[in-house]
Each structure stands twice: as C-alpha cells, then as structure tokens.
Design a protein around this motif. Structure first.
Motif, short mmCIF file in Angstrom:
data_model
loop_
_atom_site.label_atom_id
_atom_site.label_comp_id
_atom_site.label_asym_id
_atom_site.label_seq_id
_atom_site.Cartn_x
_atom_site.Cartn_y
_atom_site.Cartn_z
N GLN A 94 4.53 11.32 -12.72
CA GLN A 94 4.90 10.78 -14.02
C GLN A 94 3.72 10.04 -14.65
O GLN A 94 3.48 10.15 -15.85
CB GLN A 94 6.08 9.84 -13.89
N GLU A 95 2.99 9.30 -13.83
CA GLU A 95 1.85 8.55 -14.35
C GLU A 95 0.75 9.50 -14.82
O GLU A 95 0.13 9.28 -15.87
CB GLU A 95 1.31 7.61 -13.27
N LEU A 96 0.53 10.58 -14.08
CA LEU A 96 -0.45 11.58 -14.48
C LEU A 96 -0.07 12.22 -15.81
O LEU A 96 -0.90 12.38 -16.70
CB LEU A 96 -0.58 12.64 -13.37
N ALA A 97 1.22 12.55 -15.95
CA ALA A 97 1.69 13.16 -17.20
C ALA A 97 1.55 12.18 -18.36
O ALA A 97 1.20 12.57 -19.48
CB ALA A 97 3.14 13.60 -17.05
N SER A 98 1.81 10.90 -18.11
CA SER A 98 1.69 9.92 -19.19
C SER A 98 0.23 9.74 -19.62
O SER A 98 -0.05 9.56 -20.81
CB SER A 98 2.30 8.57 -18.78
N ILE A 99 -0.70 9.82 -18.67
CA ILE A 99 -2.12 9.71 -19.03
C ILE A 99 -2.55 10.95 -19.83
O ILE A 99 -3.27 10.84 -20.81
CB ILE A 99 -2.99 9.53 -17.77
N GLU A 100 -2.08 12.12 -19.41
CA GLU A 100 -2.45 13.35 -20.11
C GLU A 100 -1.89 13.37 -21.53
O GLU A 100 -2.51 13.91 -22.43
CB GLU A 100 -1.95 14.57 -19.34
N ASN A 101 -0.73 12.76 -21.74
CA ASN A 101 -0.09 12.79 -23.05
C ASN A 101 -0.38 11.55 -23.89
O ASN A 101 0.22 11.38 -24.95
CB ASN A 101 1.43 12.94 -22.89
N ASP A 102 -1.29 10.71 -23.44
CA ASP A 102 -1.61 9.48 -24.17
C ASP A 102 -2.43 9.82 -25.40
O ASP A 102 -3.56 10.29 -25.31
CB ASP A 102 -2.38 8.52 -23.25
N ASP A 103 -1.84 9.57 -26.58
CA ASP A 103 -2.50 9.92 -27.84
C ASP A 103 -3.75 9.08 -28.07
O ASP A 103 -4.76 9.59 -28.55
CB ASP A 103 -1.53 9.74 -29.02
N ARG A 104 -3.69 7.81 -27.75
CA ARG A 104 -4.85 6.93 -27.97
C ARG A 104 -6.03 7.39 -27.12
O ARG A 104 -7.16 7.47 -27.61
CB ARG A 104 -4.48 5.50 -27.64
#
Length: 192
Positions: A94-104
């Motif tokens: 989940q953390e990996l996916a959140s980093i990949e999808n981080d717009d900023r």
C-alpha cells in the motif's frame, strides 16, 4: 308540583366574616408571588456559612485573571503546535502504491527531468520519498527495470557482440538451454 318552578330572587350581598375575608386576601397574595423572597441570596449564604470563616460575598466570581491582550510570543507558540496526526499503518504494498500515485512527487520529478532546480526543502522531500521507494522495492523483491537501462539511452555497440553471420539452429538451441528456461506447468482443467 307545578311544571314551572318558582324563581328566587337574590336577596343581596353574601355576608362574609372578617377572618375569612382576611384568609382569602392572604391566599390571593401568595398565589401572585413566585420565587423566593427579595434578598434571599444574601440570607441563604449567611445561614449556610459556619463558624470561623468569613462570609463570602456571592457577587464576587472567579479570581482567575483574564488576558485582555494576547502576547505575540504566546500566540505563535499556540498556533505553531499542530494536532498530532496518527500515522496510519500501511502494508509495504500500500505504501509503495501511495508513493507511485503521489501527484506532488510526480510533479517534482517531472520538473527535475526538465532540468529545473528545486528548493532545498522540496529536494530533501523528493530524496526522502525516492529513498523510501527504493527500500520498499528491495523489501518486496521487485526489480527496478530503470537501473538496467543506460542512463543516457544511447546504444553502445561495444557492449554487444554482433555475429557477422546469422546463428544456426544448433547455436540458438544451445543459447536457449544455457539460459535455463523452465516452462511453468499448466494447471489442470477441472472436468465437470
């Protein structure tokens, strides 16, 4: 008896004794009044106070000082303390996916690719997120394909030996066997 009853005329005012009249007036006054007697707040406090203590004036409230003008130092310290956020516990996926999808993060990386320079705080944040991304990739055992590519993207002929003639079938078969290809077994289909 006759069908018609005789009518009585009132003979005058009903006489009432002085005592009953006085009782009636008292009842009427009591009904008009509501609440306690005037000045009961002070009388109640005096009756409850006991012994050596001085009677407390009920008109005096709290003696805690009230701040009328805020000091800038105190106002800043109060405003500077944000509420503590509870960190959500995420799985590495989940953390990996959140980093990949981080717009900023994606916007800042695009700016870096375009040759722009970032502020120190932004650069530190990008470095921290990229390092965490690499840690998660290593932890999950995911191989990053970007590392295998050349940095400049130019094909270097010295890295590859190109045969002058096409390889024969035997050479191709031997290369294939050396690569250690093991096909995965096909799952058996369920028969109904």
């Amino acid at each position: 008896m006759s069908a018609k009853q005789p009518t009585r005329k009132p003979t005058g005012k009903r006489k009432e004794s002085d005592a009953s009249a006085q009782e009636g007036r008292e009842r009427k006054r009591a009904a008009k009044r509501k609440g306690l007697k005037a000045g009961s707040r002070q009388q109640a406090e005096q009756s409850h106070s006991s012994g050596n203590k001085q009677p407390k004036d009920p008109r005096i409230g709290s003696r805690k000082p009230i701040v009328l003008v805020l000091d800038e130092k105190k106002a800043k310290s109060v405003a500077a303390k944000p509420l503590k956020e509870k960190k959500l516990v995420m799985t590495p996926e989940q953390e990996l996916a959140s980093i990949e999808n981080d717009d900023r993060l994606n916007d800042l990386l695009d700016r870096l690719d375009n040759g722009e320079t970032l502020e120190a705080a932004e650069q530190a944040w990008v470095d921290q997120r990229v390092d965490r991304y690499q840690e998660l990739m290593d932890e999950l055992g995911i191989i990053d394909t970007d590392e295998d590519e050349d940095e400049d993207g130019v094909f270097d002929e010295a890295d590859f030996d190109e045969p002058t003639q096409p390889a024969s079938e035997e050479e191709l078969w031997e290369r294939f066997n050396q690569a250690g290809y093991q096909p995965e077994p096909k799952p058996e289909s369920k028969k109904k």
